[in-house]
Design a protein around this motif. Structure first.
Motif, short mmCIF file in Angstrom:
data_model
loop_
_atom_site.label_atom_id
_atom_site.label_comp_id
_atom_site.label_asym_id
_atom_site.label_seq_id
_atom_site.Cartn_x
_atom_site.Cartn_y
_atom_site.Cartn_z
N PRO A 22 1.39 -1.13 -0.07
CA PRO A 22 -0.26 -0.29 -0.09
C PRO A 22 0.81 1.67 -0.01
O PRO A 22 1.41 1.39 0.40
CB PRO A 22 -0.60 -0.86 1.11
N PRO A 23 0.28 2.70 -0.43
CA PRO A 23 -0.46 2.62 -1.42
C PRO A 23 -0.60 2.75 -3.18
O PRO A 23 -1.14 3.44 -3.78
CB PRO A 23 -0.53 3.54 -1.15
N LEU A 40 -5.91 0.34 -5.93
CA LEU A 40 -5.43 0.52 -5.70
C LEU A 40 -4.94 -0.10 -3.99
O LEU A 40 -6.44 -0.40 -3.38
CB LEU A 40 -5.39 2.18 -4.93
N LEU A 42 -5.44 -0.95 -0.16
CA LEU A 42 -5.54 -0.08 0.88
C LEU A 42 -5.52 -0.70 1.92
O LEU A 42 -5.25 0.04 3.16
CB LEU A 42 -7.30 -0.10 1.23
N THR A 60 -15.22 0.55 -2.62
CA THR A 60 -13.79 -0.19 -2.07
C THR A 60 -14.02 -1.03 -1.72
O THR A 60 -15.31 -1.49 -1.70
CB THR A 60 -13.98 0.79 -0.56
N ASN A 91 2.16 5.68 -6.18
CA ASN A 91 1.04 6.38 -5.73
C ASN A 91 -0.12 7.08 -5.79
O ASN A 91 -0.56 7.34 -7.51
CB ASN A 91 1.85 7.43 -5.24
N PRO A 92 -1.13 7.32 -5.19
CA PRO A 92 -2.35 7.92 -5.69
C PRO A 92 -2.00 9.36 -6.54
O PRO A 92 -3.14 9.07 -7.35
CB PRO A 92 -2.88 7.94 -4.48
#
Length: 102
Positions: A22-23, A40, A42, A60, A91-92
């Motif tokens: 994560p992430p 992604l 979590l 989610t 990364n997001p």
């Protein structure tokens, strides 16, 4: 980046997700890069699935629901595609980056 056959994309995506922390995540893009599905990590076997294309949606999901949900999303977002682009995301913030459209 890899251009992956649509029949094996879910298997490849799940294998790559096992190796990430994560992430980090994986982004699936159409050949023209105008539609995407991002997955992604979590933590705790939870995933954020972000859909950008015909629909704009975020969900989610747990690991048990991920494969079934991806199958439905891929059919919806990439109906005529035979190949899908597969990108690893560290990364997001990389999801917000503008991509060249073909």
């Amino acid at each position: 980046m890899a251009l992956v056959n649509i029949d094996s994309v879910i298997r490849n995506l799940l294998q790559k997700l096992e190796k990430l922390n994560p992430p980090q995540g994986i982004e699936l893009l159409s050949y023209k890069r105008n539609r995407s599905i991002a997955v992604l990590l979590l933590g705790d076997n939870r995933f954020l699935v972000r859909e950008r294309g015909y629909r704009e949606d975020e969900q989610t999901l747990g690991k048990a629901d991920l494969q079934r949900h991806l199958k439905v999303l891929i059919k919806y977002e990439f109906p005529r595609s035979r190949k899908i682009r597969l990108y690893q995301i560290d990364n997001p913030q990389e999801l917000e980056k503008a991509r060249k459209k073909l």
